[in-house]
Design a protein around this motif. Structure first.
Motif, PDB file in Angstrom:
ATOM      1  N   GLY A  45      11.428   3.049  -7.388  1.00 47.74           N
ATOM      2  CA  GLY A  45      12.365   1.854  -8.154  1.00 47.74           C
ATOM      3  C   GLY A  45      11.895   0.791  -8.790  1.00 47.74           C
ATOM      4  O   GLY A  45      12.182   0.486  -9.508  1.00 47.74           O
ATOM      5  N   GLU A  46      10.848   0.255  -7.795  1.00 46.31           N
ATOM      6  CA  GLU A  46       9.697  -0.945  -8.487  1.00 46.31           C
ATOM      7  C   GLU A  46       9.077  -0.508  -9.616  1.00 46.31           C
ATOM      8  O   GLU A  46       9.051  -1.395 -10.785  1.00 46.31           O
ATOM      9  CB  GLU A  46       9.166  -1.399  -7.427  1.00 46.31           C
ATOM     10  CG  GLU A  46       9.912  -2.122  -6.259  1.00 46.31           C
ATOM     11  CD  GLU A  46       9.049  -2.386  -4.954  1.00 46.31           C
ATOM     12  OE1 GLU A  46       9.571  -3.137  -4.236  1.00 46.31           O
ATOM     13  OE2 GLU A  46       7.944  -1.848  -4.765  1.00 46.31           O
ATOM     14  N   PHE A  47       8.505   0.469  -9.579  1.00 45.07           N
ATOM     15  CA  PHE A  47       7.696   1.170 -10.961  1.00 45.07           C
ATOM     16  C   PHE A  47       8.704   1.199 -12.271  1.00 45.07           C
ATOM     17  O   PHE A  47       8.407   0.698 -13.205  1.00 45.07           O
ATOM     18  CB  PHE A  47       7.245   2.466 -10.836  1.00 45.07           C
ATOM     19  CG  PHE A  47       5.719   2.294 -10.257  1.00 45.07           C
ATOM     20  CD1 PHE A  47       5.427   1.294  -9.248  1.00 45.07           C
ATOM     21  CD2 PHE A  47       4.847   3.242 -10.201  1.00 45.07           C
ATOM     22  CE1 PHE A  47       4.146   1.133  -8.696  1.00 45.07           C
ATOM     23  CE2 PHE A  47       3.630   3.306  -9.660  1.00 45.07           C
ATOM     24  CZ  PHE A  47       3.297   2.305  -9.015  1.00 45.07           C
TER      25      PHE A  47
ATOM     26  N   GLU B 185       8.993 -14.153  -9.668  1.00 43.40           N
ATOM     27  CA  GLU B 185       8.565 -13.112  -9.060  1.00 43.40           C
ATOM     28  C   GLU B 185       8.927 -11.966  -9.515  1.00 43.40           C
ATOM     29  O   GLU B 185      10.214 -11.592  -9.673  1.00 43.40           O
ATOM     30  CB  GLU B 185       8.687 -13.126  -7.476  1.00 43.40           C
ATOM     31  CG  GLU B 185       7.855 -12.421  -6.552  1.00 43.40           C
ATOM     32  CD  GLU B 185       8.081 -10.938  -6.738  1.00 43.40           C
ATOM     33  OE1 GLU B 185       7.086 -10.099  -6.909  1.00 43.40           O
ATOM     34  OE2 GLU B 185       9.239 -10.561  -6.621  1.00 43.40           O
TER      35      GLU B 185
ATOM     36  N   GLN C  99      11.181   3.209  -2.539  1.00 38.55           N
ATOM     37  CA  GLN C  99      11.045   1.885  -3.094  1.00 38.55           C
ATOM     38  C   GLN C  99      10.115   1.329  -4.282  1.00 38.55           C
ATOM     39  O   GLN C  99      10.419   0.768  -5.013  1.00 38.55           O
ATOM     40  CB  GLN C  99      10.841   0.993  -1.815  1.00 38.55           C
ATOM     41  CG  GLN C  99      10.782  -0.194  -2.158  1.00 38.55           C
ATOM     42  CD  GLN C  99      10.561  -1.461  -0.883  1.00 38.55           C
ATOM     43  OE1 GLN C  99      10.628  -0.731   0.141  1.00 38.55           O
ATOM     44  NE2 GLN C  99      10.231  -2.485  -1.181  1.00 38.55           N
ATOM     45  N   VAL C 100       9.000   1.947  -3.878  1.00 40.64           N
ATOM     46  CA  VAL C 100       7.835   2.046  -5.016  1.00 40.64           C
ATOM     47  C   VAL C 100       8.484   2.692  -6.302  1.00 40.64           C
ATOM     48  O   VAL C 100       8.181   2.213  -7.463  1.00 40.64           O
ATOM     49  CB  VAL C 100       6.889   2.694  -4.517  1.00 40.64           C
ATOM     50  CG1 VAL C 100       5.536   2.763  -5.579  1.00 40.64           C
ATOM     51  CG2 VAL C 100       6.106   1.901  -3.307  1.00 40.64           C
TER      52      VAL C 100
ATOM     53  N   TYR D 244       0.333  -0.580  -4.078  1.00 40.05           N
ATOM     54  CA  TYR D 244       0.119  -1.623  -5.251  1.00 40.05           C
ATOM     55  C   TYR D 244      -1.525  -2.226  -5.312  1.00 40.05           C
ATOM     56  O   TYR D 244      -1.876  -2.719  -6.086  1.00 40.05           O
ATOM     57  CB  TYR D 244       0.915  -2.905  -4.698  1.00 40.05           C
ATOM     58  CG  TYR D 244       2.394  -2.581  -5.442  1.00 40.05           C
ATOM     59  CD1 TYR D 244       2.734  -2.667  -6.770  1.00 40.05           C
ATOM     60  CD2 TYR D 244       3.407  -2.161  -4.358  1.00 40.05           C
ATOM     61  CE1 TYR D 244       3.966  -2.523  -7.340  1.00 40.05           C
ATOM     62  CE2 TYR D 244       4.610  -1.860  -5.026  1.00 40.05           C
ATOM     63  CZ  TYR D 244       4.897  -2.175  -6.346  1.00 40.05           C
ATOM     64  OH  TYR D 244       6.234  -1.847  -6.927  1.00 40.05           O
TER      65      TYR D 244
ATOM     66  N   ARG E 195       3.543   1.415   0.603  1.00 38.63           N
ATOM     67  CA  ARG E 195       3.580   0.535  -0.447  1.00 38.63           C
ATOM     68  C   ARG E 195       2.562  -0.359  -0.596  1.00 38.63           C
ATOM     69  O   ARG E 195       2.222  -0.683  -1.891  1.00 38.63           O
ATOM     70  CB  ARG E 195       4.878  -0.060  -0.192  1.00 38.63           C
ATOM     71  CG  ARG E 195       5.469  -1.365  -1.469  1.00 38.63           C
ATOM     72  CD  ARG E 195       6.910  -1.759  -1.130  1.00 38.63           C
ATOM     73  NE  ARG E 195       7.374  -2.717  -2.016  1.00 38.63           N
ATOM     74  CZ  ARG E 195       7.118  -4.024  -1.582  1.00 38.63           C
ATOM     75  NH1 ARG E 195       6.675  -4.548  -0.754  1.00 38.63           N
ATOM     76  NH2 ARG E 195       7.811  -5.017  -2.737  1.00 38.63           N
TER      77      ARG E 195
ATOM     78  N   LEU F  58       8.932  -8.216  -8.866  1.00 33.59           N
ATOM     79  CA  LEU F  58       9.503  -7.263  -8.308  1.00 33.59           C
ATOM     80  C   LEU F  58      11.111  -7.536  -7.981  1.00 33.59           C
ATOM     81  O   LEU F  58      12.099  -6.832  -7.953  1.00 33.59           O
ATOM     82  CB  LEU F  58       8.926  -7.034  -7.022  1.00 33.59           C
ATOM     83  CG  LEU F  58       7.620  -6.362  -7.052  1.00 33.59           C
ATOM     84  CD1 LEU F  58       6.924  -6.171  -5.831  1.00 33.59           C
ATOM     85  CD2 LEU F  58       7.615  -4.918  -7.870  1.00 33.59           C
ATOM     86  N   THR F  59      11.476  -9.070  -7.676  1.00 34.70           N
ATOM     87  CA  THR F  59      12.858  -9.216  -7.209  1.00 34.70           C
ATOM     88  C   THR F  59      13.412  -9.952  -8.602  1.00 34.70           C
ATOM     89  O   THR F  59      14.448 -10.197  -8.255  1.00 34.70           O
ATOM     90  CB  THR F  59      12.764 -10.228  -6.043  1.00 34.70           C
ATOM     91  OG1 THR F  59      12.022 -11.531  -6.453  1.00 34.70           O
ATOM     92  CG2 THR F  59      12.115  -9.682  -4.834  1.00 34.70           C
TER      93      THR F  59
ATOM     94  N   LYS G 187      11.096  -0.747 -12.578  1.00 35.56           N
ATOM     95  CA  LYS G 187      11.649  -1.901 -13.080  1.00 35.56           C
ATOM     96  C   LYS G 187      10.574  -2.571 -13.800  1.00 35.56           C
ATOM     97  O   LYS G 187      10.723  -3.293 -14.880  1.00 35.56           O
ATOM     98  CB  LYS G 187      12.045  -2.625 -11.757  1.00 35.56           C
ATOM     99  CG  LYS G 187      12.410  -4.301 -12.137  1.00 35.56           C
ATOM    100  CD  LYS G 187      13.026  -4.575 -10.796  1.00 35.56           C
ATOM    101  CE  LYS G 187      13.709  -6.320 -11.122  1.00 35.56           C
ATOM    102  NZ  LYS G 187      14.225  -6.754  -9.919  1.00 35.56           N
ATOM    103  N   ILE G 188       9.317  -2.790 -13.240  1.00 31.71           N
ATOM    104  CA  ILE G 188       8.133  -3.510 -13.762  1.00 31.71           C
ATOM    105  C   ILE G 188       7.218  -2.448 -14.793  1.00 31.71           C
ATOM    106  O   ILE G 188       6.170  -3.146 -15.261  1.00 31.71           O
ATOM    107  CB  ILE G 188       7.471  -4.025 -12.611  1.00 31.71           C
ATOM    108  CG1 ILE G 188       6.762  -3.176 -11.963  1.00 31.71           C
ATOM    109  CG2 ILE G 188       8.264  -4.922 -12.094  1.00 31.71           C
ATOM    110  CD1 ILE G 188       5.776  -3.890 -10.923  1.00 31.71           C
TER     111      ILE G 188
END
Length: 680
Positions: free
Chosen positions: A385-387, A657, A382-383, A337, A333, A659-660, A389-390
């Motif tokens: 899911g974060e992609f 922040e 996890q990455v 990034y 991860r 990601l969260t 989102k952001i």
């Protein structure tokens, strides 16, 4: 203007090799990719033998079935032209397509990159397979783009087949027109090397060739690769203009900037940060995997926003070399990034599942051989899911830097053979980049080209161009204008003593920039073996015992405006100038008669009072990389912890922040290998 990938959001992909697996696995693979937010697959770059099992006999049904199923799961496809691995029938029937060792011995079939770019027959056969492949797949709804070949000049970046010698002669005739011009450029009067017929010319035939020939050889190899790639790019442009075209690098003896400008929509890169951890060297303070950011910075100079076509997702290793430990939890991860911070908008992991056969059975992918869930799968998910989102916020934003370390292809290539300036480049570039990293000062890696303008340079407050042995008066004029308008420019030893052919000027060092710097070089010595580097005296601003490493030049001040900043404090040139600074217009030019070391860079940064862009509101430990991606509307600070220990941040104002979604302030503990993205 540099070409960038155009993405609406950060996008996750994976390299997929369906020919390696039973067909009954495909649907489950695609279903799981969908769940992990993987939406792009790359394939077919090594599949020539399947697409054309016999000469002139084509079968495109296999990958059509794969793409039909991928399309049902919403997956987009990048297709690789398969020219990196010609099939056995081809190399057996046409041995003239094979590459050769320097002694002329042919490299046999069984690896990859065992062909040569010059063979007319190989070019003909490549055009045939590419034309048929593009015709077969150009209308498939899953296809979004093409990767030409794979990793040009990886494994082999020198070529000595008969076809290469012949192509080199053609290239030389176009460049020089007459043998008289060539003989002058190469200085062939030395050692009676004068050529009297074009047929006498060959690529380097010895381990220590004429240095001017050796420099031209690298230029030829680069042009030859670009010519080979153009054959394929032109076909794709003709038959599938709706698709983008890219290829993946960076590798030796190839001008990737010119390749991209002439042929590609954007450049792509293969990012394997763990390569930097398996050769520790003597540097006790190595950046290790964090140092991979320097390579990503070079990619950014080609395409500010780019694709990582292969992102490391597991331990690497062929059966005969390259042994790596497994990435620790969080590192995949983190490295993902790292790529995103430096400009990646499409990130493709290598590979979906670890191969069970062949040379790369130890080059692990996301999934293990057993195909069951593991921590790498969970980390990539996890990455993903974060992609999701952001991704729409980050895509298209650009890395921000006001400092650049500059290089150029001629000096990189000339420095491979010239041990008096080649090694200095790596020493100085590494020292500057490392100390800028530890001080959280973002930096670009800028490539000086013939079309570089003052506008290109003026965006930087500081440019470090440490050891440009090859220097022209035109470049000196451009750099003078950069300094005059307010830039701070840094040179190092062995600057400006060669012309573009690699011949030495009959003028005082540092040649074309001597007047700009206001100094000449009176004496010099290589530091090697029993010859020790001199210590420096910088009026107490450099710690006692700091040495001028790798090469020592004794400077002679020619212009009263040039201030001596540091003297040598030992050796026979004790008390002589080592580092000078001259104010020119609104800017400054510095000349250092050695290779830059970390203590010297630190002292210079103190002198310049260059601060991190987040100094007013954020304190970050040295183990954490800082970088900023911005658009006209928003900016985002990336914090990447490369340490296996938590890092304490001091956030002086409340900040979101990304990601969260949480608001953070005061002291924040960042986990080992953690990632934080702050909205500025």
């Amino acid at each position: 203007m540099a070409k960038s990938i155009q993405m609406d959001e950060l996008t996750l992909g994976v390299c997929y090799y369906p020919e390696h697996w039973p067909e009954e696995l495909w649907e489950d693979d695609f279903h799981r990719m969908q769940e992990m937010n993987i939406s792009v697959i790359r394939m077919a770059e090594f599949a020539w033998a399947m697409l054309e099992p016999e000469e002139g006999v084509f079968d495109f049904s296999f990958f059509t079935r794969v793409m039909d199923l991928a399309h049902q799961y919403g997956l987009k496809v990048i297709l690789g032209t398969p020219t990196a691995t010609p099939p056995a029938w081809l190399t057996h029937k046409y041995p003239e397509v094979l590459n050769a060792h320097q002694n002329g011995e042919l490299i046999k079939h069984g690896m990859r990159r065992h062909y040569n770019y010059s063979s007319p027959k190989y070019r003909e056969l490549c055009e045939i397979i590419v034309r048929n492949m593009v015709s077969a797949y150009k209308d498939h709804p899953a296809v979004i783009g093409w990767q030409i070949d794979n990793e040009f000049n990886c494994e082999k970046n020198v070529f000595y087949a008969e076809a290469d010698h012949a192509a080199f002669r053609v290239w030389l005739r176009q460049k020089y027109e007459t043998l008289d011009n060539l003989n002058k450029a190469w200085g062939t009067v030395f050692w009676s090397q004068t050529y009297t017929a074009w047929e006498q010319l060959h690529l380097s035939q010895t381990e220590s060739p004429n240095p001017h020939l050796a420099l031209d050889e690298k230029r030829f190899i680069s042009d030859n690769v670009i010519s080979f790639a153009k054959l394929q790019a032109d076909i794709i442009r003709e038959l599938a203009p709706q698709h983008w075209v890219t290829t993946n690098g960076l590798f030796g003896h190839l001008d990737s900037h010119e390749l991209t400008d002439e042929l590609l929509d954007f450049f792509s890169y293969d990012s394997y940060p763990q390569f930097s951890t398996i050769f520790p060297g003597n540097d006790e303070n190595s950046l290790k995997d964090r140092g991979w950011s320097m390579s990503l910075s070079k990619v950014r100079s080609i395409s500010p926003n780019f694709c990582v076509m292969e992102q490391q997702s597991g331990p690497g290793g062929w059966v005969d070399r390259i042994e790596m430990g497994s990435p620790r939890p969080g590192q995949i991860r983190l490295w993902s990034y790292q790529s995103v911070l430096h400009g990646t908008d499409l990130l493709v992991y290598f590979r979906w599942r670890t191969a069970t056969m062949g040379t790369e059975i130890y080059w692990h992918g996301i999934n293990d051989y057993h195909n069951r869930p593991n921590r790498r799968v969970r980390e990539v998910a996890q990455v993903g899911g974060e992609f999701a989102k952001i991704g729409a916020l980050i895509a298209g934003t650009k890395y921000q830097a006001e400092v650049a370390i500059m290089q150029d292809y001629d000096n990189l290539w000339d420095g491979e053979m010239d041990k008096w300036h080649g090694p200095l480049q790596w020493q100085s570039k590494g020292s500057w980049y490392k100390q800028l990293q530890y001080r959280h000062i973002p930096a670009d890696l800028l490539t000086l080209r013939s079309n570089t303008t003052l506008e290109d340079l003026s965006k930087y407050k500081v440019i470090v161009y440490p050891h440009a042995a090859i220097m022209t008066d035109e470049t000196a004029e451009l750099l003078t204008r950069y300094v005059e308008q307010g830039g701070k420019l840094f040179f190092g030893a062995r600057t400006g003593y060669k012309n573009p052919t690699g011949q030495c000027y009959m003028r005082p060092f540092p040649g074309p920039v001597a007047e700009l710097c206001g100094i000449t070089v009176e004496d010099f010595t290589l530091i090697k073996g029993t010859i020790q580097p001199a210590e420096l005296n910088w009026e107490g601003r450099v710690p006692s015992g700091t040495k001028a490493v790798a090469f020592n030049e004794v400077l002679n001040v020619q212009n009263s405006e040039a201030e001596v900043v540091a003297h040598y404090a030992s050796e026979y040139y004790k008390g002589e100038p080592a580092l000078t600074r001259r104010t020119v217009g609104k800017g400054e030019v510095w000349y250092y008669g050695a290779a830059y070391s970390e203590p010297v860079v630190d002292a210079i940064l103190d002198e310049l009072s260059i601060a991190t862009p987040i100094a007013d509101w954020l304190e970050v430990p040295a183990a954490v990389e800082l970088g900023i991606r911005s658009s006209e509307d928003a900016s985002y600070a990336f914090l990447l912890n490369y340490s296996d220990q938590p890092a304490a941040l001091q956030v002086k104002r409340a900040t979101k922040e990304l990601l969260t979604g949480a608001t953070i302030e005061n002291e924040v503990e960042m986990p080992a290998y953690g990632v934080i993205i702050l909205e500025l």
